[in-house]
Design a protein around this motif. Sequence first.
Motif, PDB file in Angstrom:
ATOM      1  N   THR A 294       0.852  -1.188   0.000  1.00  0.00           N
ATOM      2  CA  THR A 294       0.000   0.000   0.000  1.00  0.00           C
ATOM      3  C   THR A 294       0.887   1.237   0.000  1.00  0.00           C
ATOM      4  N   ALA A 295       0.264   2.392  -0.004  1.00  0.00           N
ATOM      5  CA  ALA A 295       1.022   3.647   0.007  1.00  0.00           C
ATOM      6  C   ALA A 295       1.903   3.727   1.251  1.00  0.00           C
ATOM      7  N   ARG A 296       1.404   3.216   2.344  1.00  0.00           N
ATOM      8  CA  ARG A 296       2.139   3.282   3.598  1.00  0.00           C
ATOM      9  C   ARG A 296       3.440   2.470   3.515  1.00  0.00           C
ATOM     10  N   CYS A 297       3.365   1.314   2.820  1.00  0.00           N
ATOM     11  CA  CYS A 297       4.530   0.446   2.689  1.00  0.00           C
ATOM     12  C   CYS A 297       5.673   1.150   1.975  1.00  0.00           C
ATOM     13  N   LYS A 298       5.316   2.127   1.101  1.00  0.00           N
ATOM     14  CA  LYS A 298       6.349   2.776   0.304  1.00  0.00           C
ATOM     15  C   LYS A 298       7.098   3.841   1.083  1.00  0.00           C
ATOM     16  N   THR A 299       6.550   4.265   2.214  1.00  0.00           N
ATOM     17  CA  THR A 299       7.177   5.372   2.927  1.00  0.00           C
ATOM     18  C   THR A 299       7.659   4.986   4.322  1.00  0.00           C
ATOM     19  N   GLU A 300       6.969   4.062   4.966  1.00  0.00           N
ATOM     20  CA  GLU A 300       7.240   3.824   6.382  1.00  0.00           C
ATOM     21  C   GLU A 300       7.819   2.424   6.585  1.00  0.00           C
ATOM     22  N   ILE A 301       8.928   2.365   7.292  1.00  0.00           N
ATOM     23  CA  ILE A 301       9.528   1.061   7.566  1.00  0.00           C
ATOM     24  C   ILE A 301       8.675   0.343   8.615  1.00  0.00           C
ATOM     25  N   PRO A 302       8.214  -0.866   8.317  1.00  0.00           N
ATOM     26  CA  PRO A 302       7.333  -1.547   9.275  1.00  0.00           C
ATOM     27  C   PRO A 302       8.085  -1.961  10.533  1.00  0.00           C
ATOM     28  N   SER A 303       7.441  -1.816  11.677  1.00  0.00           N
ATOM     29  CA  SER A 303       8.065  -2.291  12.908  1.00  0.00           C
ATOM     30  C   SER A 303       7.660  -3.750  13.125  1.00  0.00           C
ATOM     31  N   THR A 304       8.374  -4.414  14.028  1.00  0.00           N
ATOM     32  CA  THR A 304       8.139  -5.831  14.243  1.00  0.00           C
ATOM     33  C   THR A 304       6.931  -6.035  15.151  1.00  0.00           C
ATOM     34  N   LEU A 305       5.995  -6.814  14.666  1.00  0.00           N
ATOM     35  CA  LEU A 305       4.794  -7.101  15.447  1.00  0.00           C
ATOM     36  C   LEU A 305       4.849  -8.538  15.922  1.00  0.00           C
ATOM     37  N   ARG A 306       4.258  -8.763  17.082  1.00  0.00           N
ATOM     38  CA  ARG A 306       4.337 -10.088  17.653  1.00  0.00           C
ATOM     39  C   ARG A 306       2.968 -10.767  17.588  1.00  0.00           C
ATOM     40  N   PHE A 307       2.930 -11.970  17.051  1.00  0.00           N
ATOM     41  CA  PHE A 307       1.696 -12.769  17.043  1.00  0.00           C
ATOM     42  C   PHE A 307       2.034 -14.124  17.651  1.00  0.00           C
ATOM     43  N   GLY A 308       1.716 -14.297  18.895  1.00  0.00           N
ATOM     44  CA  GLY A 308       2.082 -15.545  19.563  1.00  0.00           C
ATOM     45  C   GLY A 308       3.584 -15.681  19.597  1.00  0.00           C
ATOM     46  N   VAL A 312       6.696 -10.579  13.059  1.00  0.00           N
ATOM     47  CA  VAL A 312       6.640 -10.218  11.646  1.00  0.00           C
ATOM     48  C   VAL A 312       6.814  -8.710  11.507  1.00  0.00           C
ATOM     49  N   ALA A 313       7.568  -8.307  10.491  1.00  0.00           N
ATOM     50  CA  ALA A 313       7.695  -6.879  10.202  1.00  0.00           C
ATOM     51  C   ALA A 313       6.955  -6.587   8.911  1.00  0.00           C
ATOM     52  N   CYS A 314       5.637  -6.296   9.034  1.00  0.00           N
ATOM     53  CA  CYS A 314       4.832  -6.019   7.845  1.00  0.00           C
ATOM     54  C   CYS A 314       3.641  -5.177   8.259  1.00  0.00           C
ATOM     55  N   HIS A 315       3.372  -4.100   7.499  1.00  0.00           N
ATOM     56  CA  HIS A 315       2.234  -3.238   7.815  1.00  0.00           C
ATOM     57  C   HIS A 315       0.904  -3.947   7.589  1.00  0.00           C
ATOM     58  N   GLU A 316       0.915  -4.810   6.606  1.00  0.00           N
ATOM     59  CA  GLU A 316      -0.354  -5.352   6.138  1.00  0.00           C
ATOM     60  C   GLU A 316      -0.671  -6.705   6.752  1.00  0.00           C
ATOM     61  N   VAL A 317       0.128  -7.109   7.750  1.00  0.00           N
ATOM     62  CA  VAL A 317      -0.011  -8.482   8.217  1.00  0.00           C
ATOM     63  C   VAL A 317      -1.387  -8.734   8.824  1.00  0.00           C
ATOM     64  N   GLU A 318      -1.927  -7.725   9.508  1.00  0.00           N
ATOM     65  CA  GLU A 318      -3.235  -7.953  10.127  1.00  0.00           C
ATOM     66  C   GLU A 318      -4.314  -8.066   9.064  1.00  0.00           C
ATOM     67  N   ARG A 319      -4.137  -7.245   8.028  1.00  0.00           N
ATOM     68  CA  ARG A 319      -5.101  -7.300   6.935  1.00  0.00           C
ATOM     69  C   ARG A 319      -5.021  -8.662   6.239  1.00  0.00           C
ATOM     70  N   LEU A 320      -3.768  -9.159   6.120  1.00  0.00           N
ATOM     71  CA  LEU A 320      -3.592 -10.458   5.490  1.00  0.00           C
ATOM     72  C   LEU A 320      -4.235 -11.556   6.321  1.00  0.00           C
ATOM     73  N   LYS A 321      -4.100 -11.397   7.646  1.00  0.00           N
ATOM     74  CA  LYS A 321      -4.655 -12.425   8.518  1.00  0.00           C
ATOM     75  C   LYS A 321      -6.175 -12.462   8.421  1.00  0.00           C
ATOM     76  N   ALA A 322      -6.744 -11.268   8.279  1.00  0.00           N
ATOM     77  CA  ALA A 322      -8.200 -11.222   8.154  1.00  0.00           C
ATOM     78  C   ALA A 322      -8.597 -11.415   6.695  1.00  0.00           C
ATOM     79  N   GLY A 323      -9.272 -12.487   6.421  1.00  0.00           N
ATOM     80  CA  GLY A 323      -9.596 -12.848   5.049  1.00  0.00           C
ATOM     81  C   GLY A 323     -10.433 -11.811   4.327  1.00  0.00           C
ATOM     82  N   GLU A 324     -11.390 -11.127   5.070  1.00  0.00           N
ATOM     83  CA  GLU A 324     -12.305 -10.208   4.410  1.00  0.00           C
ATOM     84  C   GLU A 324     -11.546  -9.058   3.768  1.00  0.00           C
TER      85      GLU A 324
END
Lengths: 356, 326
Positions: A294-308, A312-324
Motif C-alpha cells: 500500500t502507500a504506507r509500505c512505500k514510505t514507512e519502515i514496518p516495525s516488528t509485530l508479535r503474534f504468539g 513479523v515486520a509487515c504493515h499489512e499483516v493484520e489485513r492479510l490475517k483477516a480474510g475479508e
Amino acid sequence: MALLSVKDLTVKFAMRDQSVTALNGISFDLAKGERIGIVGESGAGKSITGFSLMKLISKPGYIDGGQILFDGQDIAQMDEPALREIRGNQMAMIFQDPMVTLNPVLTIGEQMVETLRAHRKVSREEAEQIAIVKLREVYIPSPEERLRQYPHELSGGMRQRIIIAIALLLEPKLIIADEPTTALDVTIQADIMDLMLELCTTNKVSLILITHDLGVVNQMTERTLVMYAGRIIESGRTREIINDPQHPYTQGLINALPQQTVPGQPLKQIPGSMPSLNNIPMGCAFHPRCAYATARCKTEIPSTLRFGAVEVACHEVERLKAGEARANEVGLAKAKADGPATSAESANALADTTGS
Amino acid sequence: MFAYLVKRAFQAIAVMFVISVVSFAIQDNLGDPLRELVGQSVSEEVREQLREELGLNDSFFTQYLRFAWKALHGDLGTSYFFKEPALTVIFKKLPATLELVFGATFIIIGLSVPLGVYTAIKPNGLFARVVMGLSIVGISVPVFLTAIAMIYLFSVELQWLPSFGRGEVVAVFGHWETNFLTVDGWKHILLPSIALASIMLPLFVRLIRAEMMETLQSEYVKYATAKGVRPMRIYFIHALKNTLLPVITVGGVQIGTMVAYTILTETVFQWPGMGFMFLEAVNRVDTPLIVAYLIVVGFIFVVTNTIVDLIYGLVNPTINIARMGA
C-alpha cells in the motif's frame, strides 16, 4: 540466559563516497543447544550475519553498532587477540565450499593439529590423537591415513566432513554453518545434514544454519529467521513459519518451492529480485515486489509485530490475517491464488522431500 | 620419478639440439674464420687450400654434423685468441660468474620474501609505499647505470668498497677459486652482486606482493582466521607457501636470465667471469669461444629449469613427481 544475544546489530560497508548498510539493526537470541536457521535469497545478509557473529567481516565492512553478546561478552567490542581465543574454540564456523576452504598445500593433519594447538597446550602427538577421534565421529574411514593426506586427495563430501570434524575439535558452544551443502552433490547433502544434526544433538551444540533451502531448515532447526535486504522480517518456530508464513516474502519463498508446483507448470517465482545494498527501496524494502503493498509500505519502515511466538515486520499483516480485507481488494484476487492458501500443503510437501 | 626424469632428459636434449643449430649457424655467418687464422700476406691459393683442409667448403649439414660429433665429445673448438680449447677457457671463467649469480640470488631471496610479504600485509603503510616506489625505480634503471652509480658512491666518494676485479680468492678445487673465504673477496663481490640483483629484486618483491595479496583474499586464509590461528602462522605458513608456487616458476627462469645479465655487470666491474669473456670474444671475433659460450649458457638454462620443475613438484602437493610421466 541466552548463549548468544544479538541486539540491534548494524554492519556497513565503506564505499568510495558513502557507506552502504548490509545489516540494519538485527536482533535475535539463541539458547544453549538451540538450532536456528537463517533463510532468504542471495544478498539478504545471511552470510554477513554469520561472519559478523565472529567479527570476521573483511574490509571495507565494519560493525557500525549494536551488540553481539556471546556468553555475556560483547564480541562487537573485542580486539583481535580476544577474538582469536573465541574463534575456533568456543564458536566454530563451517564454510560454504569445502573445495576452497582447506589449504591445498597443508595436510589434513596439519590443519587439524594447528587448530587444537592454537587454543590448547597439547603436544603434536596428543593433538593427532584427538583429531583421529573426531574424524571417527564424522565417519571418516581410516582416519590415521587421512591425516597424512592433502585436501586434493579427498572428495568434496569427505572434505566437508573433515571441516565438521575441525569445527568439533575444541567442543565449541556454537557452530555457524554457512550454506554447508550448497557446493555439494545432492546425494551427499542429506548425509552431511544428518551428520550435523546428529552431532549437534549429541554434543548439545547450538547451531546457526544459514541456507536458502527451506527443506533443510525444516529438517534441521527449531527456529527460523527470514531475512530480506539486511533485516529480519519474520522469525519464529520453524514449523509455524513453514506451515503458516505471515510475511508476504516468506509466503513467496515457500510458494516458490518446486514441490509447490504442479509438474509441467511454471515455478511460482517472487517477481523481481533482491535490491542491491546501495539501492534499498524506501519504506518496506520488499514493497516493489509485494502484491499487497500500500502507500504506507512505500514510505514507512514496518516495525516488528508479535503474534504468539511469531514476529513479523509487515504493515499489512493484520489485513492479510483477516480474510475479508483481502476479498475487498479486487486487484488482489490473483495474488491471493498464489498466496498463503497453499501453505498447509507446502508443509506436507516439505516433509516428503526432507524426511530422512 | 624415473619416468619423469627420462622425459625431462629428452626435452633437454631437444632444447640443446636447437641451441646448437642456432649457435653453429651464427658461427657459419660471423665473418671468415680464415681471416682470423692467417695473416693478410697469405695468397688466395693457400687460403683456398686451407679452406678445403678445414672442411669449410662442405655443406652446412656436413659441417654441423662434424661440429655436433666433436661437441658430444667435449670439443667445442679452439679459441682463436687463447689458443686453448674453448671449453677450458669457459670453465676457467665459470666459477667467477656462478659465484656472482649466487651472491645476487642470495640477496634477492633474502630481501624479496620479507619485503614482498610485508608490503602485502600492510599495503597502505608508509614503508610499503616507499618500497613499491623504489621498486619501480629499480626496474626502470638499467644495470650498468646502477653499477656505475654505485661505483661512484661507494668506491670513488666513500672509498668503502673496491670497484673492480675479484680481489683475494682462494682455490677450492680445479679451476674453482672462491670469493667467499676472504674478507677482501667478500668486499669485491658485494657491489657486483647488488648491481646484478638490482633488476630482479624489484620484480620479485612485486611478484611476491601481488601473489601474497591474492592469497590473503582466499577462503582458506579466512577459514584459518575463523579457526583462531595466529596471524604470523597465517602469513608465513598458510599464505606464503601458496604464494611461492608461482614465484618459483618465474624465479627459475629469471635465474637463468641473470646469467645473461652478468655480461653487463661483469663488464662494468671488470669481473673476470664468462660474461666479460664473452664480450671480449665478440670484440675479437673469437667465433669458437662465442659458440661455446652460447652452448654453455643454454645448458645452464636447461639445467636450472629442470631443477626448478623438480622443486616445484616437491613444494606443490598436487603434483606427484613420483607418478609424473608414468
